[in-house]
Scaffold this motif. Structure first.
Motif, mmCIF file in Angstrom:
data_model
loop_
_atom_site.group_PDB
_atom_site.id
_atom_site.type_symbol
_atom_site.label_atom_id
_atom_site.label_comp_id
_atom_site.label_asym_id
_atom_site.label_seq_id
_atom_site.Cartn_x
_atom_site.Cartn_y
_atom_site.Cartn_z
ATOM 1 N N GLU A 139 7.068 -0.448 1.038
ATOM 2 C CA GLU A 139 7.609 -1.399 2.020
ATOM 3 C C GLU A 139 6.784 -1.348 3.303
ATOM 4 O OE1 GLU A 139 12.257 -1.960 2.233
ATOM 5 O OE2 GLU A 139 11.780 0.162 1.990
ATOM 6 N N ILE A 140 6.499 -0.135 3.755
ATOM 7 C CA ILE A 140 5.752 0.057 4.996
ATOM 8 C C ILE A 140 4.326 -0.451 4.849
ATOM 9 C CG2 ILE A 140 4.805 1.837 6.535
ATOM 10 C CD1 ILE A 140 7.541 3.307 6.114
ATOM 11 N N VAL A 141 3.687 -0.150 3.740
ATOM 12 C CA VAL A 141 2.316 -0.620 3.497
ATOM 13 C C VAL A 141 2.251 -2.148 3.545
ATOM 14 C CG1 VAL A 141 0.612 -0.877 1.645
ATOM 15 C CG2 VAL A 141 1.469 1.384 2.230
ATOM 16 N N LYS A 142 3.199 -2.800 2.907
ATOM 17 C CA LYS A 142 3.203 -4.267 2.892
ATOM 18 C C LYS A 142 3.404 -4.832 4.294
ATOM 19 C CE LYS A 142 4.569 -4.572 -1.914
ATOM 20 N NZ LYS A 142 5.641 -4.826 -2.878
ATOM 21 N N LEU A 143 4.250 -4.201 5.091
ATOM 22 C CA LEU A 143 4.470 -4.667 6.460
ATOM 23 C C LEU A 143 3.234 -4.426 7.326
ATOM 24 C CD1 LEU A 143 8.184 -3.586 6.900
ATOM 25 C CD2 LEU A 143 7.305 -5.929 6.719
ATOM 26 N N ILE A 144 2.578 -3.298 7.137
ATOM 27 C CA ILE A 144 1.323 -3.026 7.851
ATOM 28 C C ILE A 144 0.290 -4.098 7.503
ATOM 29 C CG2 ILE A 144 -0.676 -1.468 7.931
ATOM 30 C CD1 ILE A 144 1.479 -0.358 9.652
ATOM 31 N N ALA A 145 0.178 -4.403 6.218
ATOM 32 C CA ALA A 145 -0.783 -5.420 5.767
ATOM 33 C C ALA A 145 -0.451 -6.791 6.345
ATOM 34 C CB ALA A 145 -0.810 -5.477 4.246
ATOM 35 N N ASP A 146 0.832 -7.038 6.631
ATOM 36 C CA ASP A 146 1.254 -8.302 7.233
ATOM 37 C C ASP A 146 1.089 -8.312 8.751
ATOM 38 O OD1 ASP A 146 1.867 -9.475 4.800
ATOM 39 O OD2 ASP A 146 4.006 -8.972 4.904
ATOM 40 N N GLY A 147 0.595 -7.193 9.302
ATOM 41 C CA GLY A 147 0.285 -7.145 10.731
ATOM 42 C C GLY A 147 1.335 -6.524 11.629
ATOM 43 N N PHE A 148 2.369 -5.955 11.064
ATOM 44 C CA PHE A 148 3.404 -5.316 11.876
ATOM 45 C C PHE A 148 2.930 -3.945 12.367
ATOM 46 C CE2 PHE A 148 5.777 -8.331 9.349
ATOM 47 C CZ PHE A 148 6.774 -8.781 10.209
ATOM 48 N N ASN A 149 3.328 -3.569 13.586
ATOM 49 C CA ASN A 149 3.012 -2.232 14.093
ATOM 50 C C ASN A 149 4.192 -1.294 13.797
ATOM 51 O OD1 ASN A 149 4.984 -2.591 16.100
ATOM 52 N ND2 ASN A 149 3.505 -3.262 17.616
ATOM 53 N N SER A 150 4.019 -0.026 14.116
ATOM 54 C CA SER A 150 5.039 0.985 13.788
ATOM 55 C C SER A 150 6.390 0.673 14.407
ATOM 56 C CB SER A 150 4.583 2.369 14.245
ATOM 57 O OG SER A 150 3.453 2.771 13.538
ATOM 58 N N LYS A 151 6.396 0.227 15.659
ATOM 59 C CA LYS A 151 7.654 -0.077 16.339
ATOM 60 C C LYS A 151 8.366 -1.242 15.648
ATOM 61 C CE LYS A 151 9.569 -1.184 20.855
ATOM 62 N NZ LYS A 151 9.268 -1.475 22.256
ATOM 63 N N ALA A 163 -7.802 -2.204 3.350
ATOM 64 C CA ALA A 163 -8.959 -2.607 2.537
ATOM 65 C C ALA A 163 -8.922 -1.924 1.169
ATOM 66 C CB ALA A 163 -10.257 -2.277 3.264
ATOM 67 N N LYS A 164 -8.633 -0.632 1.154
ATOM 68 C CA LYS A 164 -8.607 0.109 -0.112
ATOM 69 C C LYS A 164 -7.481 -0.384 -1.015
ATOM 70 C CE LYS A 164 -8.825 4.775 -1.990
ATOM 71 N NZ LYS A 164 -9.004 6.189 -1.652
ATOM 72 N N LEU A 165 -6.298 -0.630 -0.441
ATOM 73 C CA LEU A 165 -5.177 -1.081 -1.246
ATOM 74 C C LEU A 165 -5.402 -2.492 -1.783
ATOM 75 C CD1 LEU A 165 -2.157 0.359 0.763
ATOM 76 C CD2 LEU A 165 -3.301 1.323 -1.228
ATOM 77 N N MET A 166 -6.099 -3.319 -1.031
ATOM 78 C CA MET A 166 -6.448 -4.654 -1.527
ATOM 79 C C MET A 166 -7.486 -4.548 -2.644
ATOM 80 S SD MET A 166 -6.451 -6.933 1.931
ATOM 81 C CE MET A 166 -6.586 -8.511 1.084
ATOM 82 N N ARG A 167 -8.471 -3.700 -2.443
ATOM 83 C CA ARG A 167 -9.517 -3.505 -3.459
ATOM 84 C C ARG A 167 -8.933 -2.984 -4.765
ATOM 85 N NH1 ARG A 167 -12.655 -0.913 -0.311
ATOM 86 N NH2 ARG A 167 -11.998 1.178 -0.845
ATOM 87 N N GLU A 168 -7.933 -2.113 -4.647
ATOM 88 C CA GLU A 168 -7.268 -1.538 -5.837
ATOM 89 C C GLU A 168 -6.176 -2.458 -6.374
ATOM 90 O OE1 GLU A 168 -8.155 1.191 -7.433
ATOM 91 O OE2 GLU A 168 -9.640 1.914 -6.007
#
Length: 70
Positions: A15-27, A61-66
């Motif tokens: 869930e966190i990885v997908k939100l990071i990839a969508d541009g969300f910050n930790s807060k 980048a790595k998660l997209m490549r994989e």
């Protein structure tokens, strides 16, 4: 090098990885998921360790490549 799989991560980490990839910050992620920013950052540390990367850009980048995320 061993291939990274989605199953390497917990459902919450994904869930966190997908939100990071969508541009969300930790807060923002913390607010969206109802968890503390520090908890998000702890998850991010674990995610970077599993993926063997040092920063978010390399992680995405790595998660997209994989093909773990789009």
């Amino acid at each position: 090098m061993e291939r990274l799989l989605a199953s390497s991560f917990t459902p919450r980490q994904m869930e966190i990885v997908k939100l990071i990839a969508d541009g969300f910050n930790s807060k923002a992620i913390g607010g969206k998921l109802g968890i503390a920013r520090g908890t998000v950052e702890a998850h991010m540390h674990a995610i970077r360790t599993i993926a063997q990367v040092n920063n978010v850009a390399h992680l995405v980048a790595k998660l997209m490549r994989e093909k773990i995320i789009d």
